[in-house]
Design a protein around this motif. Structure first.
Motif, PDB file in Angstrom:
ATOM      1  N   ILE A 148       0.593 -35.349  36.541  1.00 51.63           N
ATOM      2  CA  ILE A 148      -0.118 -35.068  35.299  1.00 51.63           C
ATOM      3  C   ILE A 148      -1.603 -35.015  35.640  1.00 51.63           C
ATOM      4  O   ILE A 148      -2.139 -35.957  36.226  1.00 51.63           O
ATOM      5  N   ALA A 149      -2.230 -33.899  35.301  1.00 48.18           N
ATOM      6  CA  ALA A 149      -3.654 -33.723  35.610  1.00 48.18           C
ATOM      7  C   ALA A 149      -4.398 -33.326  34.342  1.00 48.18           C
ATOM      8  O   ALA A 149      -3.940 -32.460  33.593  1.00 48.18           O
ATOM      9  N   PHE A 150      -5.524 -33.962  34.113  1.00 51.03           N
ATOM     10  CA  PHE A 150      -6.415 -33.638  32.998  1.00 51.03           C
ATOM     11  C   PHE A 150      -7.630 -32.967  33.615  1.00 51.03           C
ATOM     12  O   PHE A 150      -8.365 -33.600  34.389  1.00 51.03           O
ATOM     13  N   VAL A 151      -7.836 -31.686  33.289  1.00 49.86           N
ATOM     14  CA  VAL A 151      -8.861 -30.904  33.987  1.00 49.86           C
ATOM     15  C   VAL A 151      -9.671 -30.061  32.999  1.00 49.86           C
ATOM     16  O   VAL A 151      -9.198 -29.728  31.914  1.00 49.86           O
ATOM     17  N   ASP A 152     -10.896 -29.702  33.400  1.00 49.38           N
ATOM     18  CA  ASP A 152     -11.672 -28.744  32.619  1.00 49.38           C
ATOM     19  C   ASP A 152     -10.924 -27.423  32.612  1.00 49.38           C
ATOM     20  O   ASP A 152     -10.398 -26.993  33.647  1.00 49.38           O
ATOM     21  N   ASN A 153     -10.893 -26.761  31.468  1.00 50.20           N
ATOM     22  CA  ASN A 153     -10.085 -25.542  31.390  1.00 50.20           C
ATOM     23  C   ASN A 153     -10.604 -24.418  32.275  1.00 50.20           C
ATOM     24  O   ASN A 153      -9.850 -23.534  32.642  1.00 50.20           O
ATOM     25  N   ASP A 154     -11.865 -24.453  32.677  1.00 51.00           N
ATOM     26  CA  ASP A 154     -12.360 -23.416  33.578  1.00 51.00           C
ATOM     27  C   ASP A 154     -11.899 -23.620  35.020  1.00 51.00           C
ATOM     28  O   ASP A 154     -12.056 -22.732  35.859  1.00 51.00           O
ATOM     29  N   LYS A 155     -11.299 -24.773  35.324  1.00 46.06           N
ATOM     30  CA  LYS A 155     -10.787 -25.028  36.674  1.00 46.06           C
ATOM     31  C   LYS A 155      -9.256 -24.963  36.746  1.00 46.06           C
ATOM     32  O   LYS A 155      -8.680 -25.116  37.809  1.00 46.06           O
ATOM     33  N   THR A 156      -8.605 -24.729  35.626  1.00 47.37           N
ATOM     34  CA  THR A 156      -7.142 -24.747  35.577  1.00 47.37           C
ATOM     35  C   THR A 156      -6.520 -23.784  36.572  1.00 47.37           C
ATOM     36  O   THR A 156      -5.635 -24.160  37.342  1.00 47.37           O
ATOM     37  N   ASP A 157      -6.956 -22.535  36.585  1.00 46.88           N
ATOM     38  CA  ASP A 157      -6.349 -21.540  37.469  1.00 46.88           C
ATOM     39  C   ASP A 157      -6.523 -21.897  38.941  1.00 46.88           C
ATOM     40  O   ASP A 157      -5.583 -21.774  39.734  1.00 46.88           O
ATOM     41  N   ALA A 158      -7.702 -22.343  39.322  1.00 48.54           N
ATOM     42  CA  ALA A 158      -7.944 -22.714  40.718  1.00 48.54           C
ATOM     43  C   ALA A 158      -7.066 -23.897  41.126  1.00 48.54           C
ATOM     44  O   ALA A 158      -6.517 -23.927  42.232  1.00 48.54           O
ATOM     45  N   ILE A 159      -6.906 -24.859  40.242  1.00 51.19           N
ATOM     46  CA  ILE A 159      -6.083 -26.026  40.533  1.00 51.19           C
ATOM     47  C   ILE A 159      -4.614 -25.633  40.648  1.00 51.19           C
ATOM     48  O   ILE A 159      -3.908 -26.075  41.566  1.00 51.19           O
ATOM     49  N   LEU A 160      -4.143 -24.798  39.741  1.00 50.98           N
ATOM     50  CA  LEU A 160      -2.745 -24.361  39.808  1.00 50.98           C
ATOM     51  C   LEU A 160      -2.471 -23.547  41.071  1.00 50.98           C
ATOM     52  O   LEU A 160      -1.415 -23.699  41.705  1.00 50.98           O
ATOM     53  N   ASN A 161      -3.405 -22.685  41.457  1.00 52.67           N
ATOM     54  CA  ASN A 161      -3.233 -21.922  42.698  1.00 52.67           C
ATOM     55  C   ASN A 161      -3.174 -22.843  43.909  1.00 52.67           C
ATOM     56  O   ASN A 161      -2.354 -22.660  44.804  1.00 52.67           O
ATOM     57  N   ALA A 162      -4.029 -23.845  43.943  1.00 48.01           N
ATOM     58  CA  ALA A 162      -4.029 -24.804  45.051  1.00 48.01           C
ATOM     59  C   ALA A 162      -2.715 -25.583  45.098  1.00 48.01           C
ATOM     60  O   ALA A 162      -2.148 -25.805  46.165  1.00 48.01           O
ATOM     61  N   ALA A 163      -2.217 -25.988  43.941  1.00 41.87           N
ATOM     62  CA  ALA A 163      -0.946 -26.723  43.884  1.00 41.87           C
ATOM     63  C   ALA A 163       0.203 -25.859  44.381  1.00 41.87           C
ATOM     64  O   ALA A 163       1.078 -26.327  45.121  1.00 41.87           O
TER      65      ALA A 163
END
Length: 116
Positions: free
Chosen positions: A7-22
């Protein structure tokens, strides 16, 4: 197979980068809950009664347990969680049982074998 829920709580402008990294680290999908709101040590700022917080997303990733720590660390790097106390937070919890993921198990078996 055994799973963990990240479960990750993130700024919405970083969501795509975080999902790609995952995904690069072995995650096979996620659920995103948009427009979440949270508070840390300090209260959120307001202007004329309106909140001026950065919108947050909650990311839910059901991942194979052998991949979970690497995915968690990759999420932290992609989200730059250690740069500022308000960049985000992520944690993992054990999942006792899961259904509806039979279609992912074959792909996960190959990924886990390659990583181990």
């Amino acid at each position: 197979m055994h799973f963990k829920l990240i479960i990750a709580f993130v700024d919405n402008d970083k969501t795509d980068a975080i999902l790609n990294a995952a995904r690069e680290e072995g995650a096979t999908g996620s659920t995103i809950i948009s427009q979440a709101r949270g508070e840390g040590l300090n209260s959120n700022k307001t202007f004329l009664g309106l909140s001026i917080d950065t919108p947050r997303d909650v990311l839910l990733l059901l991942v194979e347990q052998h991949l979970s720590r690497a995915i968690l660390e990759r999420i932290a790097r992609a989200g730059e969680f250690d740069l500022d106390n308000q960049e985000g937070i992520a944690f993992q919890i054990d999942v006792e049982d899961a259904v509806g993921i039979a279609h992912q198990i074959q792909a996960l078996e190959t990924t886990v074998e390659e990583k181990l």
